[in-house]
Design a protein around this motif. Structure first.
Motif, PDB file in Angstrom:
ATOM      1  N   ALA A  87       1.112  -1.223   0.072  1.00 37.17           N
ATOM      2  CA  ALA A  87       0.125  -0.034  -0.130  1.00 37.17           C
ATOM      3  C   ALA A  87       0.802   1.309  -0.102  1.00 37.17           C
ATOM      4  O   ALA A  87       0.467   2.321  -0.654  1.00 37.17           O
ATOM      5  N   GLU A  88       1.819   1.100   0.643  1.00 34.42           N
ATOM      6  CA  GLU A  88       2.962   2.320   0.449  1.00 34.42           C
ATOM      7  C   GLU A  88       4.040   2.194  -0.196  1.00 34.42           C
ATOM      8  O   GLU A  88       5.156   2.935  -0.093  1.00 34.42           O
ATOM      9  N   GLY A  89       3.743   1.618  -1.413  1.00 36.64           N
ATOM     10  CA  GLY A  89       4.975   1.165  -2.174  1.00 36.64           C
ATOM     11  C   GLY A  89       4.870   2.164  -3.333  1.00 36.64           C
ATOM     12  O   GLY A  89       4.936   3.315  -3.318  1.00 36.64           O
ATOM     13  N   VAL A  90       5.066   1.798  -4.550  1.00 37.12           N
ATOM     14  CA  VAL A  90       5.274   2.599  -5.624  1.00 37.12           C
ATOM     15  C   VAL A  90       4.003   3.474  -5.941  1.00 37.12           C
ATOM     16  O   VAL A  90       2.860   2.754  -6.226  1.00 37.12           O
ATOM     17  N   PRO A  91       4.177   4.624  -5.813  1.00 40.49           N
ATOM     18  CA  PRO A  91       3.098   5.706  -6.141  1.00 40.49           C
ATOM     19  C   PRO A  91       2.854   5.942  -7.472  1.00 40.49           C
ATOM     20  O   PRO A  91       3.820   6.059  -8.311  1.00 40.49           O
ATOM     21  N   THR A  92       1.590   6.420  -7.661  1.00 40.05           N
ATOM     22  CA  THR A  92       1.256   6.865  -9.056  1.00 40.05           C
ATOM     23  C   THR A  92       1.780   8.508  -9.037  1.00 40.05           C
ATOM     24  O   THR A  92       1.820   9.142  -8.129  1.00 40.05           O
ATOM     25  N   LEU A  93       1.910   8.968 -10.515  1.00 42.36           N
ATOM     26  CA  LEU A  93       2.211  10.301 -10.727  1.00 42.36           C
ATOM     27  C   LEU A  93       1.007  11.109 -10.012  1.00 42.36           C
ATOM     28  O   LEU A  93       1.442  12.216  -9.295  1.00 42.36           O
ATOM     29  N   GLN A  94      -0.006  10.676 -10.064  1.00 42.43           N
ATOM     30  CA  GLN A  94      -1.380  11.618  -9.702  1.00 42.43           C
ATOM     31  C   GLN A  94      -1.193  11.804  -8.074  1.00 42.43           C
ATOM     32  O   GLN A  94      -1.329  12.739  -7.628  1.00 42.43           O
ATOM     33  N   ASP A  95      -0.856  10.822  -7.549  1.00 37.51           N
ATOM     34  CA  ASP A  95      -0.869  10.590  -5.998  1.00 37.51           C
ATOM     35  C   ASP A  95       0.479  11.655  -5.548  1.00 37.51           C
ATOM     36  O   ASP A  95       0.489  12.366  -4.654  1.00 37.51           O
ATOM     37  N   ALA A  96       1.423  11.368  -6.235  1.00 34.09           N
ATOM     38  CA  ALA A  96       2.583  12.294  -6.053  1.00 34.09           C
ATOM     39  C   ALA A  96       2.436  13.805  -6.081  1.00 34.09           C
ATOM     40  O   ALA A  96       2.945  14.649  -5.303  1.00 34.09           O
ATOM     41  N   LEU A  97       1.755  14.248  -7.112  1.00 32.04           N
ATOM     42  CA  LEU A  97       1.266  15.476  -7.291  1.00 32.04           C
ATOM     43  C   LEU A  97       0.343  16.000  -6.293  1.00 32.04           C
ATOM     44  O   LEU A  97       0.535  17.302  -5.650  1.00 32.04           O
ATOM     45  N   LEU A  98      -0.426  15.114  -5.793  1.00 34.16           N
ATOM     46  CA  LEU A  98      -1.536  15.483  -4.657  1.00 34.16           C
ATOM     47  C   LEU A  98      -0.535  15.666  -3.411  1.00 34.16           C
ATOM     48  O   LEU A  98      -0.732  16.740  -2.437  1.00 34.16           O
ATOM     49  N   ALA A  99       0.325  14.847  -3.349  1.00 31.40           N
ATOM     50  CA  ALA A  99       1.367  14.888  -2.302  1.00 31.40           C
ATOM     51  C   ALA A  99       2.140  16.188  -2.119  1.00 31.40           C
ATOM     52  O   ALA A  99       2.296  16.783  -0.816  1.00 31.40           O
ATOM     53  N   ALA A 100       2.406  16.653  -3.226  1.00 32.30           N
ATOM     54  CA  ALA A 100       3.261  17.721  -3.296  1.00 32.30           C
ATOM     55  C   ALA A 100       2.359  19.176  -2.961  1.00 32.30           C
ATOM     56  O   ALA A 100       2.992  20.130  -2.482  1.00 32.30           O
ATOM     57  N   GLY A 101       1.220  19.034  -3.275  1.00 32.05           N
ATOM     58  CA  GLY A 101       0.410  20.196  -2.924  1.00 32.05           C
ATOM     59  C   GLY A 101       0.777  21.265  -4.035  1.00 32.05           C
ATOM     60  O   GLY A 101       1.014  21.223  -5.212  1.00 32.05           O
ATOM     61  N   GLU A 102       1.007  22.513  -3.552  1.00 36.61           N
ATOM     62  CA  GLU A 102       1.268  23.613  -4.396  1.00 36.61           C
ATOM     63  C   GLU A 102       2.783  23.825  -4.604  1.00 36.61           C
ATOM     64  O   GLU A 102       3.181  24.633  -5.315  1.00 36.61           O
ATOM     65  N   ARG A 103       3.635  22.800  -4.223  1.00 38.54           N
ATOM     66  CA  ARG A 103       5.041  22.911  -4.089  1.00 38.54           C
ATOM     67  C   ARG A 103       5.531  22.394  -5.484  1.00 38.54           C
ATOM     68  O   ARG A 103       4.913  21.581  -6.191  1.00 38.54           O
ATOM     69  N   ARG A 104       6.532  22.737  -5.981  1.00 34.00           N
ATOM     70  CA  ARG A 104       7.118  22.335  -7.150  1.00 34.00           C
ATOM     71  C   ARG A 104       7.614  21.026  -7.302  1.00 34.00           C
ATOM     72  O   ARG A 104       8.103  20.422  -6.263  1.00 34.00           O
ATOM     73  N   VAL A 105       7.679  20.512  -8.403  1.00 37.76           N
ATOM     74  CA  VAL A 105       8.064  19.313  -8.701  1.00 37.76           C
ATOM     75  C   VAL A 105       8.645  19.008 -10.066  1.00 37.76           C
ATOM     76  O   VAL A 105       8.255  19.806 -10.990  1.00 37.76           O
ATOM     77  N   MET A 106       9.950  18.444 -10.090  1.00 39.15           N
ATOM     78  CA  MET A 106      10.691  18.280 -11.201  1.00 39.15           C
ATOM     79  C   MET A 106      10.601  16.840 -11.636  1.00 39.15           C
ATOM     80  O   MET A 106      10.847  15.891 -10.742  1.00 39.15           O
ATOM     81  N   ILE A 107      10.087  16.478 -12.970  1.00 37.16           N
ATOM     82  CA  ILE A 107       9.938  15.319 -13.306  1.00 37.16           C
ATOM     83  C   ILE A 107      11.048  14.880 -14.121  1.00 37.16           C
ATOM     84  O   ILE A 107      11.228  15.368 -15.377  1.00 37.16           O
TER      85      ILE A 107
END
Length: 230
Positions: A79-99
């Motif tokens: 359950a806490e393994g490989v996340p989806t990109l959507q999950d990661a973007l939600l976790a980042a909130g309004e902060r910057r993400v470099m893909i």
């Protein structure tokens, strides 16, 4: 001294397994301005966070990601393994993400860029990788922010710069000098350096005038930057 963007390399990997939601949250909690993540597609076309093309190094399962569906990945990594990109973007909130885009193809890049748009994250996401991958990003999103990864002291060809239209040049830290950053800045671009993990290297990069540093040690870089501002 101008601000230097602190980028957590795959999150906070010295404390928490890389490219996981917990690692992303830890990096932001320790002072990261942005987090770099690696994104690939599962067999059923879902963008997930994984640097390698198999699960072996991180998860002990010698199975290629491209041969697995999202459901199979979740079964193998928990359950806490490989996340989806959507999950990661939600976790980042309004902060910057470099893909970063290892193994980029036209299909994978279109899917990843589409997911970023669907998540309403276009204005806070930027992309890094080779020229070939960044050409695919530019084709998928003419307005995308790009950090062109460059691995030589020779400058990129003007034709490539015109086609990719990067905002950043993204260099391995050993290549960076004051002369290089001055040249890149004169061309109207920003300089990002990766992956710096010692205080000595961080201080050298800051003195060289870089605009961003990617590190596995976010808290150390944050402390170094605080020291340069006092």
């Amino acid at each position: 001294m101008s601000a230097v963007t602190v980028v957590g390399h795959r999150g906070d990997p010295y404390r928490v397994r890389e490219n996981t939601l917990a690692s992303i949250r830890s990096a932001y909690g320790r002072g990261a301005d942005a987090v770099e993540i690696d994104v690939r597609l599962t067999r059923d076309g879902v963008p997930v966070l994984l640097h390698d093309d198999t699960l072996k190094r991180l998860w002990g399962v010698d199975r290629p990601l491209a041969h697995l569906t999202l459901a199979e990945v979740r079964e193998l990594t928990g359950a806490e393994g490989v996340p989806t990109l959507q999950d990661a973007l939600l976790a980042a909130g309004e902060r910057r993400v470099m893909i970063d885009l290892p193994g980029a193809t036209g299909e994978s890049v279109r899917t990843i860029v589409g997911t970023v748009h669907d998540c309403g994250a276009r204005d806070r996401v930027y992309y890094c990788s080779s020229g070939a991958a960044m050409l695919l990003v530019r084709a998928a999103d003419p307005g995308a922010e790009i950090a062109l990864t460059w691995t030589t002291l020779a400058p990129p060809r003007p034709a490539l710069l015109d086609a990719v239209a990067p905002r950043w040049l993204n260099y391995r830290f050993g290549l960076v000098s004051r002369a290089l950053t001055d040249r890149v800045h004169q061309d109207g671009l920003l300089v990002s350096a990766w992956t710096a993990d010692t205080r000595r290297t961080m201080r050298r990069l800051i003195a060289s005038g870089v605009d961003a540093i990617t590190t596995n040690r976010v808290d150390t870089l944050s402390d170094v930057l605080k020291g340069t501002r006092t």
